[in-house]
Design a protein around this motif. Structure first.
Motif, mmCIF file in Angstrom:
data_model
loop_
_atom_site.group_PDB
_atom_site.id
_atom_site.type_symbol
_atom_site.label_atom_id
_atom_site.label_comp_id
_atom_site.label_asym_id
_atom_site.label_seq_id
_atom_site.Cartn_x
_atom_site.Cartn_y
_atom_site.Cartn_z
ATOM 1 N N HIS A 151 0.844 -1.187 0.000
ATOM 2 C CA HIS A 151 0.000 0.000 0.000
ATOM 3 C C HIS A 151 0.882 1.242 0.000
ATOM 4 O O HIS A 151 1.753 1.392 0.861
ATOM 5 N N THR A 152 0.682 2.107 -0.965
ATOM 6 C CA THR A 152 1.429 3.367 -0.999
ATOM 7 C C THR A 152 0.924 4.290 0.101
ATOM 8 O O THR A 152 -0.263 4.608 0.157
ATOM 9 N N VAL A 153 1.838 4.709 0.979
ATOM 10 C CA VAL A 153 1.445 5.571 2.100
ATOM 11 C C VAL A 153 1.898 7.013 1.920
ATOM 12 O O VAL A 153 1.362 7.914 2.575
ATOM 13 N N ALA A 154 2.876 7.252 1.035
ATOM 14 C CA ALA A 154 3.360 8.624 0.880
ATOM 15 C C ALA A 154 4.123 8.776 -0.433
ATOM 16 O O ALA A 154 4.711 7.815 -0.950
ATOM 17 N N LYS A 155 4.080 9.985 -0.949
ATOM 18 C CA LYS A 155 4.828 10.344 -2.158
ATOM 19 C C LYS A 155 5.919 11.340 -1.773
ATOM 20 O O LYS A 155 5.657 12.318 -1.066
ATOM 21 N N VAL A 156 7.129 11.098 -2.238
ATOM 22 C CA VAL A 156 8.288 11.920 -1.876
ATOM 23 C C VAL A 156 8.724 12.729 -3.095
ATOM 24 O O VAL A 156 9.063 12.162 -4.138
ATOM 25 N N THR A 157 8.712 14.045 -2.968
ATOM 26 C CA THR A 157 9.160 14.924 -4.040
ATOM 27 C C THR A 157 10.253 15.850 -3.513
ATOM 28 O O THR A 157 10.518 15.914 -2.308
ATOM 29 N N ILE A 158 10.878 16.572 -4.441
ATOM 30 C CA ILE A 158 11.909 17.538 -4.062
ATOM 31 C C ILE A 158 11.422 18.919 -4.482
ATOM 32 O O ILE A 158 11.152 19.158 -5.666
ATOM 33 N N PRO A 159 11.253 19.836 -3.531
ATOM 34 C CA PRO A 159 10.722 21.169 -3.854
ATOM 35 C C PRO A 159 11.559 21.882 -4.917
ATOM 36 O O PRO A 159 12.789 21.727 -4.967
ATOM 37 N N GLU A 160 10.886 22.653 -5.751
ATOM 38 C CA GLU A 160 11.562 23.404 -6.815
ATOM 39 C C GLU A 160 12.642 24.331 -6.264
ATOM 40 O O GLU A 160 13.630 24.628 -6.947
ATOM 41 N N ALA A 161 12.475 24.778 -5.035
ATOM 42 C CA ALA A 161 13.406 25.742 -4.457
ATOM 43 C C ALA A 161 14.785 25.143 -4.196
ATOM 44 O O ALA A 161 15.760 25.883 -4.014
ATOM 45 N N TYR A 162 14.882 23.816 -4.174
ATOM 46 C CA TYR A 162 16.140 23.166 -3.828
ATOM 47 C C TYR A 162 16.735 22.446 -5.033
ATOM 48 O O TYR A 162 16.029 21.754 -5.775
ATOM 49 N N SER A 163 18.033 22.593 -5.196
ATOM 50 C CA SER A 163 18.740 21.817 -6.212
ATOM 51 C C SER A 163 19.016 20.421 -5.661
ATOM 52 O O SER A 163 19.077 20.216 -4.449
ATOM 53 N N PHE A 164 19.166 19.467 -6.562
ATOM 54 C CA PHE A 164 19.495 18.110 -6.116
ATOM 55 C C PHE A 164 20.345 17.436 -7.180
ATOM 56 O O PHE A 164 20.354 17.826 -8.353
#
Length: 340
Positions: free
Chosen positions: A231-244
């Motif tokens: 079961h998917t419990v969460a989605k992880v993204t990287i905010p536009e404000a931060y470089s990665f």
């Protein structure tokens, strides 16, 4: 307004093109292909909702070649989606919404793409559908797996025909399988990386099995014997404000390339996910099914490291930084027991 083409026979050239980039020569715009079969209740299949995921197209080509001289066992409706992005080999064009986020019930329907998809749904549901399949690829290392939005018997049986690994999810909304679940058993199948023969063969065999299936049997799927359900419990993204980056030590967030090997594996509490720039405030954005930001529930930052706060299973981690920016870094999952 985006044109929607409709065809009632396999167009000339469809079975001869060698890759999705050439499809626009045959179908200049998104297209619905209606093919009559022996069983009248149609199977609905969508391909190329993401233009760089070509397994669906290749599988349909393989299937139609097989039945080139014979009538299909069941009527088939195929929607060829983001033809424009496919020409460029991209998931979506810059400025385009994601073709798998604009289906009815989502939050991004107020666009030309949303109007196009609403018209597709209206046309394909004018008759009762047997089942719906949305064919996709991953950019990262993942097993083949099915995704469903209901734990009803027919949905689980549909999943079991594709494979043991099943993901149950309720967000994001606006996806094909969630919209079509209102009308028939529906599934998204994830067939590994694009361009691979194994994915094409698996998808074609699955579609073919549904064309031959007369009805959904009265069969109770046993979780531990037949399916591994997450079961998917969460989605992880990287905010536009931060470089990665995976390689640039000066990025706000430096991801671990080794994590791609952990897709669909249970990670222990404390598993390292990323490093953050010293003195910075960078962090992931993490949202649950209720659209609640919940980073602190799943991660902690200590000594410049982002670590997992509880045992969880990631999926869809990819090394493709462009895809991460357009979609997400990963999903977090838990195992569920169907007998509860």
């Amino acid at each position: 307004m985006i044109p929607l083409l409709e065809m009632n026979e396999v167009p000339e050239g469809l079975l001869e093109i060698e890759d999705a980039a050439q499809l626009q020569k045959v179908m200049p715009h998104p297209t619905l292909l209606f093919l009559e079969g022996q069983k009248k209740q149609p199977l609905f299949v969508t391909v190329l909702l993401h233009g760089n995921e070509d397994t669906g197209l290749l599988a349909i080509q393989k299937l139609l070649r097989k039945y080139a001289e014979h009538r299909l066992p069941r009527s088939l409706i195929v929607f060829f989606g983001n033809i424009y992005a496919a020409k460029e080999g991209l998931r979506r064009l810059e400025g385009q919404p994601d073709y798998n986020r604009v289906w009815p019930g989502g939050e991004e329907t107020g666009s030309e793409e949303g109007e196009l998809i609403a018209k597709v749904v209206e046309k394909v549901t004018a008759q009762k559908l047997f089942a719906s399949i949305d064919i996709h690829n991953n950019t990262g290392k993942n097993p083949h797996y099915g995704c469903i939005n209901r734990l009803d018997h027919d949905f689980l049986y549909l999943s079991s025909l594709f494979g043991r690994t099943v993901v149950f999810f309720e967000t994001p909304t606006g996806v094909q399988s969630l919209a079509m679940a209102e009308y028939c058993p529906a599934i998204t199948i994830e067939c590994g990386k694009p361009h691979l023969q194994r994915g094409t063969d698996h998808a074609a065999e699955f579609v073919d099995s549904l064309l031959h299936l007369s009805e959904f049997p009265d069969h109770v799927v046993q979780n531990e014997k037949e399916l591994d359900v997450c079961h998917t419990v969460a989605k992880v993204t990287i905010p536009e404000a931060y470089s990665f980056s995976y390689t640039d030590a000066d990025a706000d967030i430096r991801l671990l390339a080794s994590l791609e090997e952990s897709n669909f594996s249970m990670l222990e509490e404390g598993a390292l996910f990323a490093y953050v720039k010293e003195g910075g405030k960078a962090r992931f954005e993490v949202y649950d099914d209720a659209d609640r930001e919940c980073f602190d529930e799943y991660f902690r930052i200590r000594n410049g490291e982002i670590r997992l706060k509880k045992p969880l299973m990631p999926s869809m981690i990819t090394l493709d930084e462009h895809v991460i920016r357009q979609d997400c870094f990963c999903y977090l999952m838990e195992r569920i027991d169907l007998k509860k």
